[in-house]
Design a protein around this motif. Structure first.
Motif, PDB file in Angstrom:
ATOM      1  N   ALA A 121       0.834  -1.203   0.000  1.00 16.19           N
ATOM      2  CA  ALA A 121       0.000   0.000   0.000  1.00 16.19           C
ATOM      3  C   ALA A 121       0.870   1.254   0.000  1.00 16.19           C
ATOM      4  O   ALA A 121       0.572   2.234  -0.700  1.00 16.19           O
ATOM      5  CB  ALA A 121      -0.929  -0.003   1.211  1.00 16.19           C
ATOM      6  N   VAL A 122       1.956   1.232   0.778  1.00 18.15           N
ATOM      7  CA  VAL A 122       2.870   2.380   0.814  1.00 18.15           C
ATOM      8  C   VAL A 122       3.518   2.578  -0.554  1.00 18.15           C
ATOM      9  O   VAL A 122       3.653   3.708  -1.039  1.00 18.15           O
ATOM     10  CB  VAL A 122       3.936   2.183   1.912  1.00 18.15           C
ATOM     11  N   CYS A 123       3.911   1.479  -1.193  1.00 20.49           N
ATOM     12  CA  CYS A 123       4.510   1.573  -2.531  1.00 20.49           C
ATOM     13  C   CYS A 123       3.524   2.168  -3.530  1.00 20.49           C
ATOM     14  O   CYS A 123       3.878   3.052  -4.321  1.00 20.49           O
ATOM     15  CB  CYS A 123       4.961   0.194  -3.008  1.00 20.49           C
ATOM     16  N   ARG A 124       2.279   1.685  -3.508  1.00 23.56           N
ATOM     17  CA  ARG A 124       1.277   2.206  -4.449  1.00 23.56           C
ATOM     18  C   ARG A 124       1.021   3.691  -4.218  1.00 23.56           C
ATOM     19  O   ARG A 124       0.905   4.470  -5.175  1.00 23.56           O
ATOM     20  CB  ARG A 124      -0.037   1.435  -4.315  1.00 23.56           C
ATOM     21  N   GLU A 125       0.918   4.072  -2.951  1.00 23.70           N
ATOM     22  CA  GLU A 125       0.640   5.475  -2.642  1.00 23.70           C
ATOM     23  C   GLU A 125       1.750   6.378  -3.172  1.00 23.70           C
ATOM     24  O   GLU A 125       1.485   7.424  -3.779  1.00 23.70           O
ATOM     25  CB  GLU A 125       0.488   5.656  -1.136  1.00 23.70           C
ATOM     26  N   ALA A 126       3.004   5.962  -2.964  1.00 25.35           N
ATOM     27  CA  ALA A 126       4.130   6.770  -3.434  1.00 25.35           C
ATOM     28  C   ALA A 126       4.229   6.744  -4.958  1.00 25.35           C
ATOM     29  O   ALA A 126       4.576   7.747  -5.589  1.00 25.35           O
ATOM     30  CB  ALA A 126       5.428   6.268  -2.809  1.00 25.35           C
ATOM     31  N   LEU A 127       3.925   5.595  -5.556  1.00 28.04           N
ATOM     32  CA  LEU A 127       3.987   5.476  -7.011  1.00 28.04           C
ATOM     33  C   LEU A 127       2.967   6.387  -7.679  1.00 28.04           C
ATOM     34  O   LEU A 127       3.241   7.003  -8.718  1.00 28.04           O
ATOM     35  CB  LEU A 127       3.743   4.021  -7.414  1.00 28.04           C
ATOM     36  N   GLY A 128       1.780   6.482  -7.092  1.00 28.56           N
ATOM     37  CA  GLY A 128       0.718   7.276  -7.704  1.00 28.56           C
ATOM     38  C   GLY A 128       0.594   8.689  -7.188  1.00 28.56           C
ATOM     39  O   GLY A 128      -0.300   9.426  -7.621  1.00 28.56           O
ATOM     40  N   ALA A 129       1.498   9.096  -6.288  1.00 22.66           N
ATOM     41  CA  ALA A 129       1.359  10.403  -5.635  1.00 22.66           C
ATOM     42  C   ALA A 129       1.381  11.567  -6.615  1.00 22.66           C
ATOM     43  O   ALA A 129       0.724  12.590  -6.398  1.00 22.66           O
ATOM     44  CB  ALA A 129       2.466  10.578  -4.591  1.00 22.66           C
ATOM     45  N   HIS A 130       2.136  11.437  -7.707  1.00 28.02           N
ATOM     46  CA  HIS A 130       2.270  12.529  -8.670  1.00 28.02           C
ATOM     47  C   HIS A 130       1.568  12.226  -9.995  1.00 28.02           C
ATOM     48  O   HIS A 130       1.778  12.936 -10.981  1.00 28.02           O
ATOM     49  CB  HIS A 130       3.753  12.817  -8.925  1.00 28.02           C
ATOM     50  N   TRP A 131       0.767  11.166  -9.995  1.00 28.75           N
ATOM     51  CA  TRP A 131       0.053  10.781 -11.217  1.00 28.75           C
ATOM     52  C   TRP A 131      -1.414  11.155 -11.062  1.00 28.75           C
ATOM     53  O   TRP A 131      -2.030  10.819 -10.045  1.00 28.75           O
ATOM     54  CB  TRP A 131       0.197   9.280 -11.466  1.00 28.75           C
ATOM     55  N   PRO A 132      -2.007  11.853 -12.029  1.00 25.93           N
ATOM     56  CA  PRO A 132      -3.385  12.361 -11.852  1.00 25.93           C
ATOM     57  C   PRO A 132      -4.398  11.306 -11.431  1.00 25.93           C
ATOM     58  O   PRO A 132      -5.266  11.570 -10.597  1.00 25.93           O
ATOM     59  CB  PRO A 132      -3.715  12.931 -13.239  1.00 25.93           C
ATOM     60  N   GLY A 133      -4.289  10.092 -11.982  1.00 21.90           N
ATOM     61  CA  GLY A 133      -5.263   9.056 -11.646  1.00 21.90           C
ATOM     62  C   GLY A 133      -4.909   8.243 -10.424  1.00 21.90           C
ATOM     63  O   GLY A 133      -5.692   7.389  -9.989  1.00 21.90           O
ATOM     64  N   GLY A 134      -3.718   8.479  -9.843  1.00 16.75           N
ATOM     65  CA  GLY A 134      -3.286   7.698  -8.691  1.00 16.75           C
ATOM     66  C   GLY A 134      -3.006   6.257  -9.065  1.00 16.75           C
ATOM     67  O   GLY A 134      -2.961   5.885 -10.242  1.00 16.75           O
ATOM     68  N   ALA A 135      -2.807   5.413  -8.063  1.00 15.70           N
ATOM     69  CA  ALA A 135      -2.514   3.994  -8.277  1.00 15.70           C
ATOM     70  C   ALA A 135      -3.399   3.151  -7.374  1.00 15.70           C
ATOM     71  O   ALA A 135      -3.657   3.507  -6.225  1.00 15.70           O
ATOM     72  CB  ALA A 135      -1.042   3.695  -7.994  1.00 15.70           C
ATOM     73  N   ALA A 136      -3.861   2.027  -7.897  1.00 16.31           N
ATOM     74  CA  ALA A 136      -4.716   1.111  -7.140  1.00 16.31           C
ATOM     75  C   ALA A 136      -4.466  -0.304  -7.634  1.00 16.31           C
ATOM     76  O   ALA A 136      -3.910  -0.513  -8.719  1.00 16.31           O
ATOM     77  CB  ALA A 136      -6.189   1.478  -7.313  1.00 16.31           C
ATOM     78  N   VAL A 137      -4.876  -1.289  -6.846  1.00 18.24           N
ATOM     79  CA  VAL A 137      -4.767  -2.680  -7.272  1.00 18.24           C
ATOM     80  C   VAL A 137      -5.822  -2.946  -8.345  1.00 18.24           C
ATOM     81  O   VAL A 137      -6.986  -2.544  -8.206  1.00 18.24           O
ATOM     82  CB  VAL A 137      -4.966  -3.643  -6.087  1.00 18.24           C
ATOM     83  N   GLY A 138      -5.418  -3.608  -9.421  1.00 23.59           N
ATOM     84  CA  GLY A 138      -6.331  -3.890 -10.512  1.00 23.59           C
ATOM     85  C   GLY A 138      -7.357  -4.959 -10.161  1.00 23.59           C
ATOM     86  O   GLY A 138      -7.189  -5.729  -9.210  1.00 23.59           O
ATOM     87  N   ARG A 139      -8.413  -5.005 -10.954  1.00 22.73           N
ATOM     88  CA  ARG A 139      -9.483  -5.982 -10.754  1.00 22.73           C
ATOM     89  C   ARG A 139      -9.745  -6.749 -12.048  1.00 22.73           C
ATOM     90  O   ARG A 139      -9.560  -6.224 -13.144  1.00 22.73           O
ATOM     91  CB  ARG A 139     -10.770  -5.287 -10.296  1.00 22.73           C
ATOM     92  N   ARG A 140     -10.192  -7.983 -11.859  1.00 26.24           N
ATOM     93  CA  ARG A 140     -10.575  -8.831 -12.986  1.00 26.24           C
ATOM     94  C   ARG A 140     -11.932  -9.434 -12.640  1.00 26.24           C
ATOM     95  O   ARG A 140     -12.063 -10.108 -11.610  1.00 26.24           O
ATOM     96  CB  ARG A 140      -9.536  -9.930 -13.216  1.00 26.24           C
ATOM     97  N   GLY A 141     -12.921  -9.165 -13.470  1.00 29.86           N
ATOM     98  CA  GLY A 141     -14.264  -9.632 -13.160  1.00 29.86           C
ATOM     99  C   GLY A 141     -14.778  -9.066 -11.854  1.00 29.86           C
ATOM    100  O   GLY A 141     -15.561  -9.714 -11.154  1.00 29.86           O
ATOM    101  N   GLY A 142     -14.321  -7.861 -11.521  1.00 30.00           N
ATOM    102  CA  GLY A 142     -14.739  -7.215 -10.286  1.00 30.00           C
ATOM    103  C   GLY A 142     -13.978  -7.656  -9.055  1.00 30.00           C
ATOM    104  O   GLY A 142     -14.156  -7.082  -7.977  1.00 30.00           O
ATOM    105  N   ARG A 143     -13.107  -8.648  -9.192  1.00 26.70           N
ATOM    106  CA  ARG A 143     -12.357  -9.174  -8.043  1.00 26.70           C
ATOM    107  C   ARG A 143     -10.948  -8.600  -8.034  1.00 26.70           C
ATOM    108  O   ARG A 143     -10.276  -8.547  -9.069  1.00 26.70           O
ATOM    109  CB  ARG A 143     -12.304 -10.704  -8.106  1.00 26.70           C
ATOM    110  N   GLN A 144     -10.496  -8.189  -6.861  1.00 26.85           N
ATOM    111  CA  GLN A 144      -9.177  -7.573  -6.745  1.00 26.85           C
ATOM    112  C   GLN A 144      -8.075  -8.614  -6.896  1.00 26.85           C
ATOM    113  O   GLN A 144      -8.117  -9.682  -6.284  1.00 26.85           O
ATOM    114  CB  GLN A 144      -9.044  -6.873  -5.398  1.00 26.85           C
ATOM    115  N   LEU A 145      -7.085  -8.288  -7.719  1.00 24.12           N
ATOM    116  CA  LEU A 145      -5.940  -9.169  -7.924  1.00 24.12           C
ATOM    117  C   LEU A 145      -4.961  -9.047  -6.758  1.00 24.12           C
ATOM    118  O   LEU A 145      -5.136  -8.220  -5.859  1.00 24.12           O
ATOM    119  CB  LEU A 145      -5.244  -8.819  -9.238  1.00 24.12           C
ATOM    120  N   GLY A 146      -3.907  -9.855  -6.784  1.00 19.97           N
ATOM    121  CA  GLY A 146      -2.891  -9.794  -5.746  1.00 19.97           C
ATOM    122  C   GLY A 146      -2.146  -8.472  -5.784  1.00 19.97           C
ATOM    123  O   GLY A 146      -1.982  -7.859  -6.842  1.00 19.97           O
TER     124      GLY A 146
END
Length: 276
Positions: A121-146
């Motif tokens: 979570a800390v890595c994602r937050e820092a990775l997306g901090a300067h990106w307009p859309g931010g960063a999140a865990v992707g989903r497939r069929g509505g289910r969150q991936l690893g």
């Protein structure tokens, strides 16, 4: 009278692509991320992404846990991991049901480490901090991936590439991807070896003649003559590469090479979406 050197007599200098380079910054800024997506860089590195104290906390917790290996039929030499890798659960161009079952154990195992923070979570937050859309865990069929794995490729990774658009019959995520990166954060590095090597070469149909039997990897002859660069890992440093370029990791010598890792997709929605 003057004498000169003909072009025929001049020493051969291999051509260099000025965009095939590594950029370094204090953070994954919008400029660096957009440059990587546009092909102006081959990789972006951020030293000190995690403090040595945070790296040590994760390593100490992991030392009390047993690592699994990626499927040894496909991955040789073996690569150890803590967590679930989606590549072990590919089936008929899609994702097998076994992946979702394994994810339940993955989540329990990471929570059992009892860390003072969620490293992915800390890595994602820092990775997306300067990106307009931010960063999140992707989903497939509505289910969150690893959300990520800890990998220990002490014997290295073979030459290979990663490209979800080629590896899966349809979109891997619910939102189509227009670009892909690979993220690594180094917790422990060896005194020698363990370098990441990138080649300025993307998959071509004729490359399949060099694929090793039943393997994810290729004979290194597949990149013969291609421009390359080498990146030495540093503790606490984060590295983002375009994995559609062929790449490899050299064997480690003298100590463990342990890194947190996950894939990052640039989605058509503009968001950065991760998976592992």
């Amino acid at each position: 009278m003057t004498t000169g050197t003909s072009a025929r007599d001049m020493p051969h200098i291999a051509p260099h692509d000025p965009f095939f380079r590594v950029a370094t910054g204090h953070a994954f800024t919008h400029r660096l991320l957009s440059g990587l997506a546009a092909g102006r860089y081959a990789a972006v590195r951020v030293p000190g992404f995690f403090s040595s104290e945070r790296c040590e906390e994760i390593l100490t917790a992991l030392e009390r846990r047993a690592f699994d290996s990626y499927g040894t039929t496909r991955v040789q030499p073996p690569v150890m991991r803590f967590g679930v890798g989606i590549s072990d659960h590919m089936a008929d161009g899609g994702v097998a049901d076994s992946y979702w079952e394994a994810l339940e154990g993955h989540s329990l195992a990471w929570r059992a480490l009892d860390l003072s923070f969620d490293p992915f979570a800390v890595c994602r937050e820092a990775l997306g901090a300067h990106w307009p859309g931010g960063a999140a865990v992707g989903r497939r069929g509505g289910r969150q991936l690893g959300d990520g794995v800890a990998r220990e490729p002490n014997q290295g990774f073979l030459v290979h590439f990663d490209d979800a658009s080629r590896e899966y019959a349809e979109d891997l995520l619910d939102v189509p991807l227009i670009g892909q990166f690979a993220f690594n954060l180094y917790l422990s590095v060896p005194p020698s070896g363990g370098e990441t090597v990138l080649w300025r070469h993307r998959w071509q149909p004729e490359d399949e003649a060099y694929r090793l039997p039943a393997s994810y990897g290729y004979d290194e002859a597949v990149v013969r003559g291609a421009e390359s660069l080498e990146i030495t890992p540093r503790v606490g440093e984060a590295l983002l590469i375009d994995p559609r370029n062929f790449h490899a990791v050299r064997p480690s010598r003298g100590a463990r090479r342990v890194a947190l890792g996950f894939a990052v997709g640039l989605a058509s929605s503009g968001q950065l979406l991760t998976w592992a």
